[in-house]
Design a protein around this motif. Structure first.
Motif, mmCIF file in Angstrom:
data_model
loop_
_atom_site.group_PDB
_atom_site.id
_atom_site.type_symbol
_atom_site.label_atom_id
_atom_site.label_comp_id
_atom_site.label_asym_id
_atom_site.label_seq_id
_atom_site.Cartn_x
_atom_site.Cartn_y
_atom_site.Cartn_z
ATOM 1 N N LEU A 290 0.835 -1.180 0.084
ATOM 2 C CA LEU A 290 0.028 0.040 0.024
ATOM 3 C C LEU A 290 0.887 1.238 0.031
ATOM 4 N N MET A 291 1.944 1.244 0.867
ATOM 5 C CA MET A 291 2.767 2.492 0.702
ATOM 6 C C MET A 291 3.508 2.727 -0.405
ATOM 7 N N THR A 292 3.874 1.430 -1.171
ATOM 8 C CA THR A 292 4.699 1.563 -2.380
ATOM 9 C C THR A 292 3.817 2.209 -3.436
ATOM 10 N N ARG A 295 1.572 5.885 -1.893
ATOM 11 C CA ARG A 295 2.391 6.910 -1.585
ATOM 12 C C ARG A 295 3.559 7.304 -2.271
ATOM 13 N N GLU A 296 4.583 6.354 -2.563
ATOM 14 C CA GLU A 296 5.632 6.188 -3.321
ATOM 15 C C GLU A 296 5.370 6.467 -4.739
ATOM 16 N N GLU A 297 4.544 5.638 -5.672
ATOM 17 C CA GLU A 297 4.293 5.793 -6.911
ATOM 18 C C GLU A 297 3.182 6.604 -7.331
ATOM 19 N N LYS A 298 2.076 6.584 -6.449
ATOM 20 C CA LYS A 298 1.026 7.542 -6.820
ATOM 21 C C LYS A 298 1.125 9.118 -6.139
ATOM 22 N N GLY A 299 1.893 8.918 -5.024
ATOM 23 C CA GLY A 299 1.788 10.350 -4.564
ATOM 24 C C GLY A 299 0.480 10.983 -3.944
ATOM 25 N N TYR A 300 -0.353 9.838 -3.674
ATOM 26 C CA TYR A 300 -1.747 10.251 -3.213
ATOM 27 C C TYR A 300 -1.824 10.693 -1.613
ATOM 28 N N GLU A 322 -5.289 9.347 4.960
ATOM 29 C CA GLU A 322 -5.986 10.717 4.351
ATOM 30 C C GLU A 322 -5.083 10.822 3.100
ATOM 31 N N VAL A 323 -6.249 11.272 2.179
ATOM 32 C CA VAL A 323 -5.856 11.615 0.660
ATOM 33 C C VAL A 323 -6.490 13.014 0.266
ATOM 34 N N GLY A 324 -6.010 13.772 -0.637
ATOM 35 C CA GLY A 324 -6.452 14.671 -1.297
ATOM 36 C C GLY A 324 -7.904 14.221 -1.830
ATOM 37 N N VAL A 325 -8.910 15.078 -1.712
ATOM 38 C CA VAL A 325 -10.428 14.871 -2.179
ATOM 39 C C VAL A 325 -10.494 14.437 -3.662
#
Length: 428
Positions: A290-292, A295-300, A322-325
Motif C-alpha cells: 500500500l505504501m509503495t 504513497r511512493e508511486e501515486k503520491g496520493y 488521508e488523501v486529497g479529495v
C-alpha cells in the motif's frame, strides 16, 4: 574497527522471553513477577477486567472510572495525591481500554514502601468528588467537541460502530453521554470492578521477596470482594458489512479520511500469525504494498497502513489513510487492487523473505527492556495463552509459503465484504 564491510547477514533463529514467577496473594489475586534486579526501577500494574451492569451498559462509565481514579480519596485530595507521588519521583497513570482498566506505577525500589499505601488507598477508598467530576465532564466534552471536527477521528469512530454495532467495541461517546455520569454509578462500578476478583498484578524490575510480601500484606490480606450482582458478560453483535459504503460529506474538506476493514480474528485463533504476515505485506510496514503504490508511486498520501486490532473477545482488520479529495476514488480503487493482487498473484520469494525478516527483526527489537517482556506476556495472558505463543508465531512466519499467503488472503481479506468509510468528499 572495520567500517567498510557490512556485517554478516543472519536469520533470527529464536527469541528468548523472560518467564514470570507466579504468586497467589492471600485473597486469590494472581501476581506475575519479572525480575531484573540490576536496575532500581520497579513497574507495578494493577489490571482490572472491565464489567458492565445490566442497567448501566455504558462504556462512558468505565472511561469515567479510569479518568477519575486519582481525583481524591477519603484521606487525600487529587492535589495531595499528585504531590506525594512527585515527592518520591514516581509516576502513576490510570489507563482505560475496551477490555481492561489499569493503574500503572513506576517508582524507585527504595521508595516503594512509601508509595504502596497510597495506591491501596486509591484502590479501596476513592470517593469521586463532585467538583472533580464536574471538571472531568467539562474537559471531556470540550475535547470531544474539538475532535469531532477532525475527519480522521470521525472516520475511526464511524468505522468502529459499523464493525461492532452498539456494543462496547463499537461505542463512541456523544457529548450528552458525559452528562449521564454521576457519582453514585461510578461508586457502584468502582466497588465491583476495582476489586480482587477482577484484578491481576504485574510487577517488573528490582523485585525482591520483601516487595512481594509488602504487596501481599497490603493487597492480599485486607482487601476483600463485595458481592457482585447483575454483571453482564460481553458478546459482540453480529453486523453485516458486505458492500457497505459510508460517506460523511464535508463540502469544504481538502482531504478525505478513509477507513476500510472488517471484523477479524484475535491471537487465540490458529490463523492469527499467518494473517499478521499477510497484513504486513499489504500495509504493515513502511515498504508495504500500500505504501509503495499509493504513497511512493501515486503520491496520493503521506502515509497509509493496515493493521489488526486484537481484542479479548474479537478483533478487526483496518486500512487507514488521508488523501486529497480529488484522488479519493482513485485511492479506493488502488486499495481494492492491492487486496485482490494478494488474493490472486503468488508473492515473489524475495519480497516474502524481506517481510519475514522484518517481522522477526521488529519482534526482537521490541524487547528492549524487562518492561517489554511484561507487555508481551500480558498480550497473550489476557486471552488465555502463554509464552509458547510467540515461538509458534515466529515458526508460522518462517514456514509460510506463497501458497499460504494466497489461502489466508482469500479466507480473511475480501474487499467486497469490508466497510468503506469516507469522511470528506468522494468525487467521481
Amino acid at each position: 574497527m572495520e567500517r567498510i564491510t557490512a556485517p554478516t547477514f543472519k536469520n533470527i533463529e529464536q527469541v528468548n522471553l523472560l518467564n514470570p514467577h507466579e504468586e497467589r496473594l492471600d485473597n486469590g489475586i494472581a501476581l506475575f513477577a519479572f525480575e531484573a534486579c540490576e536496575q532500581d526501577l520497579v513497574r507495578i500494574e494493577w489490571v482490572f477486567n472491565n464489567i458492565s451492569f445490566d442497567h448501566l451498559v455504558n462504556p462512558v462509565l468505565n472511561m469515567g472510572l479510569a479518568g477519575m481514579l486519582l481525583e481524591g480519596t477519603k484521606q487525600h485530595s487529587s492535589a495531595e495525591i499528585a504531590e506525594k507521588i512527585d515527592f518520591y519521583g514516581a509516576f502513576l497513570q490510570p489507563e482505560y481500554s475496551f477490555d481492561h482498566t489499569a493503574l500503572t506505577l513506576y517508582v524507585l525500589h527504595k521508595h516503594i514502601n512509601h508509595v504502596l499505601p497510597l495506591i491501596k488507598e486509591i484502590l479501596i477508598d476513592s470517593i469521586f468528588p463532585a467538583h472533580e467530576l464536574d471538571t472531568y465532564i467539562r474537559n471531556n466534552k470540550q475535547n470531544l467537541s474539538v475532535s469531532l471536527k477532525k475527519n480522521d477521528f470521525i472516520a475511526r469512530r464511524t468505522f468502529n460502530q459499523a464493525i461492532f454495532g452498539s456494543g462496547r467495541y463499537g461505542f463512541s461517546p456523544e457529548l450528552n453521554d458525559y452528562d449521564t455520569l454521576c457519582r453514585e454509578d461510578l461508586q457502584r462500578l468502582y466497588t465491583h470492578q476495582i476489586c480482587p476478583s477482577q484484578c491481576t498484578i504485574y510487577i517488573a524490575g528490582k523485585v525482591t521477596s520483601e516487595t512481594i510480601s509488602s504487596i501481599n500484606r497490603l493487597f492480599g490480606q485486607a482487601w476483600k470482594d463485595e458481592p457482585i450482582v447483575d454483571v453482564s458478560t460481553y458478546a459482540i453483535p453480529q453486523v453485516n458489512t458486505e458492500d457497505k459504503v459510508i460517506l460523511i460529506k464535508k463540502p469544504d474538506a481538502l482531504q478525505s479520511a478513509i477507513r476500510i476493514g472488517c471484523a477479524s480474528i484475535n491471537r487465540a485463533h490458529p490463523d492469527f500469525s499467518a494473517l499478521q504476515l499477510v497484513n504486513t505485506i499489504l500495509g504493515g510496514y513502511f515498504g508495504s504494498r500500500l505504501m509503495t503504490n499509493i504513497r511512493e508511486e501515486k503520491g496520493y498520501t503521506y502515509g497509509i497502513g493496515s493493521g489488526i486490532g486484537a481484542l479479548k473477545h474479537g478483533a478487526f482488520f483496518t486500512i487507514a489513510t488521508e488523501v486529497g479529495v480529488s484522488v479519493t476514488q482513485e485511492t479506493l480503487t488502488e486499495i481494492e487492487s492491492e487486496i485482490n493482487r494478494l488474493r490472486t498473484s503468488p508473492i515473489e520469494n524475495e519480497e516474502l523473505d524481506l517481510v519475514k525478516n522484518y517481522i522477526g527483526g521488529t519482534f526482537l527489537g521490541s524487547l528492549e527492556n524487562v518492561f517489554s517482556h511484561v507487555d508481551k506476556f500480558k498480550n497473550v495472558h489476557t486471552v488465555g495463552l502463554d509464552l509458547t505463543y510467540y515461538k509458534n508465531h515466529l515458526d508460522v512466519i518462517k514456514r509460510s509459503t506463497a501458497d499460504d499467503i494466497l489461502a489466508i488472503a482469500n479466507k480473511y481479506l475480501d474487499y467486497k465484504k469490508m466497510v468503506k468509510v469516507v469522511v470528506g468528499r468522494l468525487e467521481y
